[in-house]
Scaffold this active site. Structure first.
Site, PDB file in Angstrom:
ATOM      1  N   GLY B 303       0.825  -1.197   0.000  1.00 22.86           N
ATOM      2  CA  GLY B 303       0.000   0.000   0.000  1.00 22.86           C
ATOM      3  C   GLY B 303       0.858   1.245   0.000  1.00 22.86           C
ATOM      4  N   GLU B 304       0.359   2.327   0.601  1.00 21.32           N
ATOM      5  CA  GLU B 304       1.042   3.628   0.680  1.00 21.32           C
ATOM      6  C   GLU B 304       1.109   4.319  -0.686  1.00 21.32           C
ATOM      7  OE1 GLU B 304       5.022   3.235   2.210  1.00 21.32           O
ATOM      8  OE2 GLU B 304       4.382   2.326   4.090  1.00 21.32           O
ATOM      9  N   GLY B 305       0.729   3.624  -1.763  1.00 20.46           N
ATOM     10  CA  GLY B 305       0.923   4.149  -3.107  1.00 20.46           C
ATOM     11  C   GLY B 305       2.172   3.609  -3.778  1.00 20.46           C
TER      12      GLY B 305
END
Lengths: 337, 337
Positions: B303-305
């Site tokens: 995640g987090e981008g």
């Protein structure tokens, strides 16, 4: 590869502020880079340099492609002028491009970034006899080793590139010779040939392999059915390993050349990364034989180094994460219970 | 998307000095970018900005993760300090990071690149009742629209990011609600939970879906079983489309949020690209429903981008090629016969 550095990288990856293993394949990339450099964290693999090795092929006479042979030299001029896809990708990604004539049929004018290392003005027809002599194969390998050494002096990542009308035919023959695959399985449509041309291509590969008679001396196989750019790319992989710099492989041309390098020196390919898997069927066969997992799968089938170049920012990002990311301790983040 | 610009891009791609179609998926990307911008070549989609929307989840009380809830706020501090993987990737790839508190349970200190847009200090437990009110869902969507508009003013590419302990549970519920998938099929291990925890997660998703009773009003579904970061991400996708800027989606959180956006406004998702497909099973289901092919497949599950950010150089390279590469005519390269 340096096992201590690789182990240190794995340990650090597990202490970084992220769930263990959550960077997937990039954790393997980061550890491999540490092993190649013999340091954790490894130096950032930047800037990247792509070396586009260009050569022509006598097998063109067999009608295995709809493209005229002179396109190789025309594309060399296009690379030198900065007009090809590899140039656009390199400009966007901050990489350098050098174009190496190792076997083009006609000479090119001098230009910035163009290296004249011509060993022979195109191979002989591999359908009829050896594509080149053992001495020519050896000299072309040495061209690749030399270019890798030169580029490694001021680049952190080497990227393979290639140009040569008909070079997927030679690649298919190399893949069959080194992996044992059947010609019909390893031979693909290259730039997009039609069914009759594909059938001719398969027949040509079968004839070339029959001549090898199961012989597997790597340099002999290379000389019999390879291309001059394949030879140089095999040397490029060896030279990158000698310089302890990662090398990102492009498509089936580089993959088949890496089979030669692996046969000559198995440890050398430990420093290679597969940038992508191309649409050409022999490529996946080569990568499986080499034990390399491709970073990208975008159905590319252009060559020039384009797929490998696209993977280079991922390789750099993996190294950057290993160097920069905080650990649970240092960032004051609670670990899972 | 602008069909004339897209058509012009396809025509130009066929005249560029490369075999037709040889850039594979990147030809679709280049054409899409032209369609989004309404121009061929489109402006380069740089620099990229990743917006990390952070929120907490009442469903944490159900024991669906081994991570303490406070890790969300701790990671927000880590992002602001530049210590997370998304920061390392962004630094390497020349992208900007903003962190948006849209629903974190505890307030964060002001920091550069941190935006306090908190709508509610964490959702209610979606296993027991609505995660949020319709009004809160709407306000969180508006946060995302607003952040997209702000970032689009000086960025050519928007990238989705997220942080929220337990947010894969809400994502699984959204994927089931919008695609009709079964909870056992769409619910995954997130950060890597064990079998009993996964079983609890599936049971929680089943309970939440039962409450929806087949109702499909998008905002109601979002409020019932979503998260505040999911709502903001749905708005972010809508805002990118309104600004005519491409948006690269990260993993299952963004994918499930894009399902909400697509249900609210189908045309909006035409401007989105799937950065990667994560290891979380609901993600592939969401992408199939959206008709998006992922650019990367690296088994990421952070995640987090991070996965979308890794894809952003590929998007930029596709645009650069469309703008820069010579045509057969201009480069004097012979076409195939």
């Amino acid at each position: 590869r340096d096992h201590a550095a690789e182990h240190a990288a794995r340990e650090r990856l597990d202490r970084m502020t992220k769930p263990p293993g959550s960077l997937g394949v990039l954790e393997d990339v980061a550890a491999q880079l540490a092993g190649t450099a013999g340091a954790c964290p490894p130096p950032l693999p930047v800037p990247a340099a792509v070396a586009v090795f260009a050569g022509d092929h006598g097998v063109h006479a067999q009608g295995v492609t709809p493209w005229p042979q002179e396109v190789t030299a025309q594309m060399v001029a296009n690379f030198a002028a900065g007009g090809a896809v590899v140039n656009a990708f390199a400009a966007q990604l901050g990489a350098d491009v050098v174009v190496v004539d190792v076997g083009v049929a006609s000479p090119s004018a001098p230009a910035p970034g163009f290296l004249d290392r011509n060993v022979r003005r195109g191979t002989a027809d591999l359908a009829e006899g050896p594509a080149m002599t053992l001495d020519e194969a050896r000299r072309a390998v040495e061209v690749g080793i030399g270019v890798a050494a030169e580029l490694a002096a001021d680049h952190g990542c080497l990227v393979t590139g290639d140009m040569g009308i008909t070079n997927t035919t030679a690649s298919a023959a190399l893949v069959c010779a080194f992996t044992g695959a059947a010609p019909a399985e390893a031979t693909g449509r290259g730039t997009g040939v039609d069914d009759p041309t594909l059938a001719r291509k398969v027949a040509v590969v079968e004839r070339a392999l029959a001549r090898l008679d199961g012989g597997r001396d790597p340099l002999t196989v290379l000389a019999e059915v390879g291309g001059l750019e394949h030879a140089a790319l095999a040397g490029f992989v060896l030279g990158a390993a000698a310089a302890r710099v990662p090398v990102v492989l492009d498509g089936v041309i580089a993959g088949s050349a890496a089979l030669v390098a692996a046969a000559l020196c198995p440890a050398a390919v430990e420093h290679a990364l597969a940038g992508h898997v191309s649409a050409e069927p022999g490529h996946a066969l080569a990568l499986r034989h080499l034990g390399l997992r491709p970073l990208l799968g975008l159905d590319l089938r252009l060559g020039e180094g384009t797929g490998a170049l696209l993977a280079s920012p991922l390789v750099a990002a993996a190294a950057r994460a290993l160097a920069d990311v905080a650990t649970f301790d240092s960032a004051g983040v609670t670990e899972k219970s």
